[in-house]
Design a protein around this motif. Structure first.
Motif, mmCIF file in Angstrom:
data_model
loop_
_atom_site.group_PDB
_atom_site.id
_atom_site.type_symbol
_atom_site.label_atom_id
_atom_site.label_comp_id
_atom_site.label_asym_id
_atom_site.label_seq_id
_atom_site.Cartn_x
_atom_site.Cartn_y
_atom_site.Cartn_z
ATOM 1 N N CYS A 16 0.852 -1.195 0.000
ATOM 2 C CA CYS A 16 0.000 0.000 0.000
ATOM 3 C C CYS A 16 0.886 1.243 0.000
ATOM 4 O O CYS A 16 1.773 1.384 0.845
ATOM 5 C CB CYS A 16 -0.911 -0.005 1.223
ATOM 6 S SG CYS A 16 -1.959 1.461 1.357
ATOM 7 N N GLU A 17 0.648 2.149 -0.946
ATOM 8 C CA GLU A 17 1.463 3.351 -1.064
ATOM 9 C C GLU A 17 1.097 4.399 -0.014
ATOM 10 O O GLU A 17 1.823 5.375 0.150
ATOM 11 C CB GLU A 17 1.334 3.934 -2.473
ATOM 12 C CG GLU A 17 1.920 3.035 -3.547
ATOM 13 C CD GLU A 17 1.717 3.559 -4.953
ATOM 14 O OE1 GLU A 17 2.402 3.073 -5.865
ATOM 15 O OE2 GLU A 17 0.869 4.459 -5.146
ATOM 16 N N LEU A 18 0.002 4.192 0.690
ATOM 17 C CA LEU A 18 -0.424 5.170 1.694
ATOM 18 C C LEU A 18 0.042 4.756 3.102
ATOM 19 O O LEU A 18 0.679 5.541 3.800
ATOM 20 C CB LEU A 18 -1.943 5.327 1.661
ATOM 21 C CG LEU A 18 -2.515 6.517 2.430
ATOM 22 C CD1 LEU A 18 -1.959 7.836 1.892
ATOM 23 C CD2 LEU A 18 -4.036 6.531 2.342
ATOM 24 N N CYS A 19 -0.239 3.520 3.511
ATOM 25 C CA CYS A 19 0.138 3.076 4.852
ATOM 26 C C CYS A 19 1.365 2.167 4.846
ATOM 27 O O CYS A 19 1.804 1.723 5.923
ATOM 28 C CB CYS A 19 -1.033 2.375 5.533
ATOM 29 S SG CYS A 19 -1.463 0.776 4.802
ATOM 30 N N LYS A 20 1.886 1.848 3.656
ATOM 31 C CA LYS A 20 3.105 1.038 3.489
ATOM 32 C C LYS A 20 2.929 -0.411 3.953
ATOM 33 O O LYS A 20 3.915 -1.129 4.099
ATOM 34 C CB LYS A 20 4.299 1.657 4.240
ATOM 35 C CG LYS A 20 4.559 3.127 3.922
ATOM 36 C CD LYS A 20 4.827 3.329 2.454
ATOM 37 C CE LYS A 20 5.084 4.802 2.145
ATOM 38 N NZ LYS A 20 5.285 5.047 0.701
ATOM 39 N N ALA A 21 1.720 -0.864 4.195
ATOM 40 C CA ALA A 21 1.488 -2.235 4.644
ATOM 41 C C ALA A 21 1.506 -3.185 3.456
ATOM 42 O O ALA A 21 1.094 -2.829 2.340
ATOM 43 C CB ALA A 21 0.143 -2.325 5.361
ATOM 44 N N GLU A 22 1.983 -4.403 3.683
ATOM 45 C CA GLU A 22 1.940 -5.440 2.666
ATOM 46 C C GLU A 22 0.566 -6.099 2.674
ATOM 47 O O GLU A 22 0.001 -6.357 3.724
ATOM 48 C CB GLU A 22 3.023 -6.490 2.923
ATOM 49 C CG GLU A 22 4.438 -5.964 2.745
ATOM 50 C CD GLU A 22 5.472 -7.073 2.814
ATOM 51 O OE1 GLU A 22 5.053 -8.256 2.810
ATOM 52 O OE2 GLU A 22 6.673 -6.765 2.858
ATOM 53 N N THR A 23 0.033 -6.340 1.500
ATOM 54 C CA THR A 23 -1.310 -6.894 1.391
ATOM 55 C C THR A 23 -1.358 -7.833 0.195
ATOM 56 O O THR A 23 -0.616 -7.667 -0.770
ATOM 57 C CB THR A 23 -2.370 -5.786 1.237
ATOM 58 O OG1 THR A 23 -3.658 -6.386 1.058
ATOM 59 C CG2 THR A 23 -2.072 -4.899 0.047
ATOM 60 N N GLY A 24 -2.247 -8.779 0.245
ATOM 61 C CA GLY A 24 -2.405 -9.712 -0.860
ATOM 62 C C GLY A 24 -3.339 -9.204 -1.931
ATOM 63 O O GLY A 24 -3.446 -9.818 -2.992
ATOM 64 N N GLU A 25 -4.038 -8.115 -1.681
ATOM 65 C CA GLU A 25 -4.997 -7.588 -2.647
ATOM 66 C C GLU A 25 -4.882 -6.073 -2.712
ATOM 67 O O GLU A 25 -5.310 -5.366 -1.795
ATOM 68 C CB GLU A 25 -6.423 -7.992 -2.265
ATOM 69 C CG GLU A 25 -7.488 -7.614 -3.285
ATOM 70 C CD GLU A 25 -7.381 -8.426 -4.576
ATOM 71 O OE1 GLU A 25 -7.959 -8.002 -5.585
ATOM 72 O OE2 GLU A 25 -6.712 -9.482 -4.569
ATOM 73 N N ILE A 26 -4.284 -5.564 -3.793
ATOM 74 C CA ILE A 26 -4.145 -4.125 -3.999
ATOM 75 C C ILE A 26 -5.355 -3.602 -4.766
ATOM 76 O O ILE A 26 -5.808 -4.216 -5.744
ATOM 77 C CB ILE A 26 -2.842 -3.814 -4.776
ATOM 78 C CG1 ILE A 26 -1.630 -3.954 -3.870
ATOM 79 C CG2 ILE A 26 -2.879 -2.423 -5.397
ATOM 80 C CD1 ILE A 26 -1.533 -2.891 -2.780
ATOM 81 N N HIS A 27 -5.867 -2.447 -4.331
ATOM 82 C CA HIS A 27 -6.950 -1.745 -5.028
ATOM 83 C C HIS A 27 -6.356 -0.473 -5.632
ATOM 84 O O HIS A 27 -5.852 0.386 -4.906
ATOM 85 C CB HIS A 27 -8.078 -1.384 -4.059
ATOM 86 C CG HIS A 27 -8.742 -2.565 -3.421
ATOM 87 N ND1 HIS A 27 -9.993 -3.009 -3.783
ATOM 88 C CD2 HIS A 27 -8.308 -3.416 -2.447
ATOM 89 C CE1 HIS A 27 -10.310 -4.077 -3.047
ATOM 90 N NE2 HIS A 27 -9.304 -4.334 -2.233
ATOM 91 N N MET A 28 -6.437 -0.357 -6.952
ATOM 92 C CA MET A 28 -5.902 0.837 -7.623
ATOM 93 C C MET A 28 -6.960 1.936 -7.601
ATOM 94 O O MET A 28 -8.082 1.749 -8.095
ATOM 95 C CB MET A 28 -5.496 0.515 -9.051
ATOM 96 C CG MET A 28 -4.349 -0.466 -9.179
ATOM 97 S SD MET A 28 -2.810 0.085 -8.404
ATOM 98 C CE MET A 28 -2.451 1.565 -9.342
ATOM 99 N N HIS A 29 -6.591 3.063 -6.998
ATOM 100 C CA HIS A 29 -7.491 4.218 -6.920
ATOM 101 C C HIS A 29 -7.092 5.220 -8.002
ATOM 102 O O HIS A 29 -5.921 5.602 -8.111
ATOM 103 C CB HIS A 29 -7.403 4.865 -5.542
ATOM 104 C CG HIS A 29 -8.141 6.167 -5.445
ATOM 105 N ND1 HIS A 29 -9.474 6.290 -5.734
ATOM 106 C CD2 HIS A 29 -7.710 7.418 -5.091
ATOM 107 C CE1 HIS A 29 -9.847 7.546 -5.557
ATOM 108 N NE2 HIS A 29 -8.795 8.243 -5.178
ATOM 109 N N HIS A 30 -8.057 5.633 -8.820
ATOM 110 C CA HIS A 30 -7.811 6.563 -9.924
ATOM 111 C C HIS A 30 -8.665 7.810 -9.765
ATOM 112 O O HIS A 30 -9.796 7.758 -9.242
ATOM 113 C CB HIS A 30 -8.144 5.915 -11.274
ATOM 114 C CG HIS A 30 -7.206 4.827 -11.678
ATOM 115 N ND1 HIS A 30 -6.151 5.028 -12.534
ATOM 116 C CD2 HIS A 30 -7.168 3.508 -11.334
ATOM 117 C CE1 HIS A 30 -5.508 3.894 -12.707
ATOM 118 N NE2 HIS A 30 -6.100 2.949 -11.999
#
Length: 604
Positions: A550-564
């Motif tokens: 996650c580019e906001l909280c820097k946490a590793e996650t198995g499912e990234i959501h791209m916000h546009h």
């Protein structure tokens, strides 16, 4: 999974094998890497955030969303949504509207994958006379080809197909695809897209002809369809052309005038008296005013052909009857083979000495007998028979109207007077944005018309735009134009100062002039490689989506959501996500599920 770039290159190589048929194309639609490449391509488009009939956009792109699409394709339950129909004004006639279909985002992804596959298969087989919707080709390459191949033509057939893209016969198109593709799963998918229909005013409408307007694969389907016209014209040209390539004979009148010129030159060498000098000049003038080829020559005929999308020109070196015969044969081929209708009122046969409108230019074949000395110092007619391109006056005046940069008044005698006016919607923008806007508009029209012989007429366009700029600044600061010029012009250049991270800089108003650059050459600004071959940056959308951070909280996650978001300038920096996007100067963020939900809750 195979790298999609390697797959597409392999398809290209096989396309060059005559008679090769593709049997297992549909399985490429199971490759997630293809959708990631398609996702990167469509994300660059300004319309990527426009919702389709299902209301979804590119926002909230996830690998799970891609996998759902792949699963529906595997079990053949995938069904494209009907496109959302809207209307846009025609560029050449703003009073008329052109229908445009907006597909759903999921359909855009599948269509982009199909487009890349079809382009890899068919692009190597397209003829050089086709210039529309193709890599490394543009309006400029089409016009450059006309300049180099239409030399000396006597008649020009201006081709126009009535409602071309809306009239493509689905059965003809599928039959053309089957000539190269023997994969019924892939063909079935093409049928689904062609029959998807559209929604207008919440009412569903079926589609019986035409390609999906607004879809990414529509241009390549149009080229596949009209490629048959290109092949027909190539075969027709071979049958029509008469005479050897370099075997055209000069006229008796020219041979006689040339012999007289040679004799006068020999006499002048032996005796340079005034009588011989006058005789030599007279013979030279007669030679330069005599046509090299006969006015009517049935032993030598040629036709030339050029197409950009559904617009095409046919140049005929022959009689008007030949041009009428070519027009009739092309009309019959379009009607009988491609099920298309040629517009009789718009398909004209024009003498090449007159202006023909093509791709926004006026095209003509020069009859000028003006002479110029060549490298050896010999006087020659350098322009006769050459193709000349011109800027139509109504094109640059229409741009002034479009930009609302001037108004026309009439005096008591009815004579028009042009007056530059300020552009109110620019007044509240920063100074550098105003100057940049004017610069982009001036460079845009110059870059398009730089092939025109009379490109210098854009100085009139520039004059009105510069006065409009001064008046916009004067209205912004509620002062006079004279004071604005005194403040911002130094060394005859209008410029404004703006701040950057590295310090103060100046943005200058365009002042490079309008120089003719009409010789056929390699034009800057054209794509040099197909979309899928371009260098993939380290921070590409696909890599950020797969990275799992996650580019906001820097946490590793198995499912990234791209916000546009649609535009950066609409962001106000009122949330951590907006501040980060402004800082990174990106219209997208890779977020974990929690951060994405917070962004959605904040926006709503």
């Amino acid at each position: 999974m195979r790298n999609p770039v390697n797959v597409l290159k392999s398809l290209e190589e096989k396309a060059r094998t005559p008679g090769y048929k593709y049997e297992r194309l549909y399985r490429n639609l199971y490759n997630p890497e293809f959708y990631l490449l398609a996702y990167q391509n469509i994300a660059k488009s300004t319309g990527s955030m426009t919702p389709g009939a299902d209301g979804l956009t590119l926002d909230d792109m996830t690998m799970a969303r891609i996998n759902r699409i792949i699963a529906s394709l595997k079990d053949h339950s995938y069904q494209p949504n009907p496109a959302r129909r809207t209307y846009i004004a025609k560029q050449n006639n703003p009073a008329k509207k052109r229908p445009l279909g907006i597909p759903s985002t999921d359909d855009k992804l599948v269509q982009e994958v199909v487009r890349m596959i079809l382009e890899a298969i068919y692009e190597p087989t397209f003829l050089k006379q086709s210039h529309g919707f193709r890599p490394r080709r543009s309006c400029h390459t089409a016009l450059a080809e006309i300049q180099s191949t239409f030399i000396g033509v006597k008649w020009i057939v201006e081709g126009d197909i009535k409602a071309c893209f809306d009239s493509f016969d689905h059965h003809v198109l599928i039959d053309l695809l089957r000539q190269r593709i023997q994969d019924e799963y892939f063909i079935s998918l093409m049928w689904k897209f062609l029959k998807a229909g559209y929604m207008e005013q919440w009412t569903y409408h079926s589609t019986y002809t035409g390609t999906p307007q607004g879809s990414g694969m529509s241009p390549v389907l149009a080229n596949i369809y009209l490629h048959e016209l290109d092949i027909f014209m190539a075969e027709y040209q071979q049958k029509h052309d008469v005479g050897k390539a370099n075997g055209r004979k000069d006229s008796k009148e020219y041979r006689k005038a040339r012999w007289k010129y040679i004799c006068a030159g020999e006499n002048l060498k032996s005796d340079s008296s005034k009588i011989n000098v006058a005789a030599f000049k007279s013979a030279q003038q007669e030679l330069l005013s005599t046509s090299y080829y006969p006015a009517i020559d049935t032993s030598f005929k040629r036709i030339k052909y050029n197409r950009y999308a559904d617009d095409f020109l046919i140049g005929v070196l022959g009689s008007k009857a030949d041009a009428e015969r070519v027009k009739a044969d092309v009309r019959d081929f379009l009607q009988n083979t491609l099920k298309l209708t040629m517009s009789e009122e718009k398909t004209k046969i024009t003498h090449s000495s007159e202006m023909v409108r093509y791709l926004g230019y006026d095209v003509t074949v020069s009859r000028s007998k003006d002479v110029k000395r060549d490298m050896n110092g010999v006087l020659r007619r350098m322009w006769v028979g050459k193709v000349q391109l011109y800027v139509p006056k109504e094109k640059w005046t229409a741009k002034l109207h479009e930009y609302n940069a001037f108004k026309i008044k009439k005096d008591e005698t009815g004579k028009e007077k042009w007056k530059a006016i300020h552009r109110g919607y620019l007044m509240n923008k920063p100074e550098v944005d105003i100057v940049s806007k004017y610069n982009a508009e001036i460079r845009g029209i110059y870059n398009f018309y730089r092939l025109a012989k009379n490109v210098s007429v854009l100085n009139k366009f520039y004059y009105m735009m510069s006065r409009s700029l001064y008046k916009t600044f004067a209205a912004k600061y509620q002062t006079s134009v004279r004071k604005i010029r005194d403040k911002y012009i130094a060394d005859d250049v209008f410029s404004v100062e703006y701040s950057t991270k590295t310090g103060k800089k100046r943005c200058e108003f365009y002042h490079d002039g309008f120089v003719y650059k009409g010789e056929p050459s390699t034009y800057a600004g054209l794509d040099t490689l197909p979309q899928y071959r371009r260098y993939v940056r380290f921070n590409s959308l696909a890599k950020r989506l797969k990275q799992g951070i996650c580019e906001l909280c820097k946490a590793e996650t198995g499912e990234i959501h791209m916000h546009h978001v649609t535009r950066l300038k609409d962001l106000k920096g009122e949330s951590p996500a907006e501040l980060l996007m402004i800082q990174k100067r990106r219209k997208s963020l890779a977020l974990c599920g929690n951060c994405y939900q917070e962004v959605r809750d904040y926006n709503f």
